[in-house]
Write a protein that holds these residues in place. Structure first.
Motif, short mmCIF file in Angstrom:
data_model
loop_
_atom_site.label_atom_id
_atom_site.label_comp_id
_atom_site.label_asym_id
_atom_site.label_seq_id
_atom_site.Cartn_x
_atom_site.Cartn_y
_atom_site.Cartn_z
N CYS A 59 35.01 30.87 32.33
CA CYS A 59 36.36 31.99 31.90
C CYS A 59 37.48 30.82 31.88
O CYS A 59 37.82 29.53 32.02
N VAL A 60 37.90 31.52 30.67
CA VAL A 60 38.71 30.93 29.88
C VAL A 60 40.58 30.53 30.53
O VAL A 60 40.89 29.51 29.90
N HIS A 61 40.75 30.59 32.07
CA HIS A 61 41.54 30.96 32.13
C HIS A 61 41.56 29.93 32.91
O HIS A 61 42.62 28.57 33.05
N LEU A 68 29.49 34.88 38.75
CA LEU A 68 29.82 35.39 40.31
C LEU A 68 30.56 36.69 40.40
O LEU A 68 31.20 37.38 41.04
N GLY A 69 30.98 37.25 39.47
CA GLY A 69 31.79 38.20 39.01
C GLY A 69 31.57 39.55 39.32
O GLY A 69 30.20 39.64 39.46
N HIS A 81 40.31 35.24 38.91
CA HIS A 81 41.85 36.03 39.19
C HIS A 81 41.78 36.91 38.52
O HIS A 81 42.41 37.54 38.20
N GLY A 82 40.46 37.37 38.53
CA GLY A 82 40.26 39.02 37.59
C GLY A 82 40.43 39.29 36.62
O GLY A 82 40.31 41.21 35.78
N ILE A 94 44.22 42.23 32.39
CA ILE A 94 44.38 40.69 33.32
C ILE A 94 45.61 40.81 34.51
O ILE A 94 47.02 41.51 34.23
N PRO A 95 45.66 41.33 35.34
CA PRO A 95 46.15 42.35 36.50
C PRO A 95 47.16 41.18 36.78
O PRO A 95 48.69 42.09 37.08
#
Length: 352
Positions: A59-61, A68-69, A81-82, A94-95
């Motif tokens: 994930c780029v965040h 694992l998601g 972070h969803g 992006i929640p």
């Protein structure tokens, strides 16, 4: 690299990036699957349209592991972070954002083509120089495919490929499963065309523990290999019908490390055993092979004379397939050079 010379490991890895490789079993896609291909960390999943998708795993965040998601509304959701990504790699949600339309333009992960074939999902990291592998000899057999769990080995791609094509190791490595097999290998019928090779072998064995190889006489084995990643064996059991064994290979790097997918396919006319028994039999055989692959030295075939290396007539199919593999690498590298040369020419012309 000059024409006909052996490419370096760095060149081999560049060439392989333009080939198709298996990264997951279709049977496993009820949840995201992780894969590692030529240094790239990947995740494989089904998107909202039910199609297989292959993207980068990070994930780029904040670097969460997407494998694992979970899948939410057809997108893969990062467990950290969803953040959600579609099969095209673009972040779709992006929640934490108050305004969901404010997704950063660079919120995306790499995406790659995905093709389902022979019970596996195939991908290519670069611009493919061939279509995904095809096996026309299976088209009319109405094959039902089942895959084992993958085998991971320290051996390199070429070592793993050549193990499957080798019939001289049967009486030694597979003494338990196949029993008594003649040690002398008669002249092999080998044919090559482009990046593909074929061989026909007459197989007989007695007193093996594996029921599918126990007391067999003159089972016709038709081998077919497609460089750089696929090897198959179509077995004709006479009145018992046809079955196919497929091994597909996913290299970790050009120097060693490989994941091997084993697929057992049973034709509509196959009655010699159940599909489950055929799969279990091949799992046993490949498990015996793994003992050898885990101990070969060096981990990859010594193409650059890193270690003494000799061959005999029983290796004719192995060597033909090796030549096809190297021909694929050279073709991929030549295609790269042609593309880069055209780009450079166009750039130079645009500045004039």
């Amino acid at each position: 690299m000059t024409s006909g010379s052996t490419p370096s490991y760095e060149e081999i890895e560049l060439g392989l990036r333009r080939g198709w490789f298996p990264v997951a079993s279709v049977q496993q896609l009820d949840s995201p699957q992780r894969a590692d291909l030529l240094g790239e960390s990947l995740v494989v999943f089904r998107d909202g349209d039910g199609r297989a998708a292959v993207t980068g795993r990070r994930c780029v965040h904040r670097g969460g592991d997407l494998s694992l998601g979970r899948i939410v509304d057809g997108s893969i959701e990062c467990p950290y972070h969803g953040w959600r990504y579609g099969g095209d790699g673009v972040c779709s949600a992006i929640p934490s954002l108050e305004d969901p339309s404010k997704i950063p333009a660079n919120a995306r992960v790499p995406s790659y083509p995905a093709v389902e074939r022979f019970g596996l999902v195939w991908t290519c990291l670069g611009d493919p120089v061939t279509d995904p592998p095809e096996l026309p000899e299976l088209d009319d057999l109405e094959i039902e495919y089942r895959a084992t769990a993958p085998f991971d080995t320290q051996a390199g791609l070429l070592h793993a490929l050549e193990n499957f094509r080798d019939v001289a190791h049967f009486p030694f490595v597979h003494r338990q499963s196949m029993g008594e097999v003649a040690t002398t290998v008669p002249a092999l019928e080998v044919r090559s065309e482009g990046f593909e090779t074929w061989m026909r072998h007459d197989f007989s064995a007695s007193a093996g523990a594996n029921e599918l190889y126990h007391d067999k006489e003159h089972v016709v084995m038709d081998y077919h290999a497609v460089a750089p990643s696929l090897a198959t064996n179509l077995l004709d059991h006479g009145e018992g019908g046809h079955r196919v064994v497929i091994e597909a290979f996913c290299p970790i790097s050009a120097r060693g490390g490989c994941r091997i997918w084993v697929v057992s396919g049973t034709a509509k006319d196959y009655t010699a055993s159940t599909p489950e028994e055929a799969l279990e039999a091949e799992f046993t055989v490949v498990s015996e092979d793994m003992l050898m692959l885990e101990s070969v030295s060096p981990p990859e075939v010594p193409l650059h004379n890193e270690a003494p290396h000799a061959s005999v007539p029983a290796d004719r199919y192995t060597m033909a397939s090796r030549h096809a593999y190297l021909a694929f690498i050279r073709h991929a590298l030549d295609s790269d050079r042609a593309t880069n040369g055209a780009v450079a020419t166009n750039q130079a012309a645009s500045t004039q």
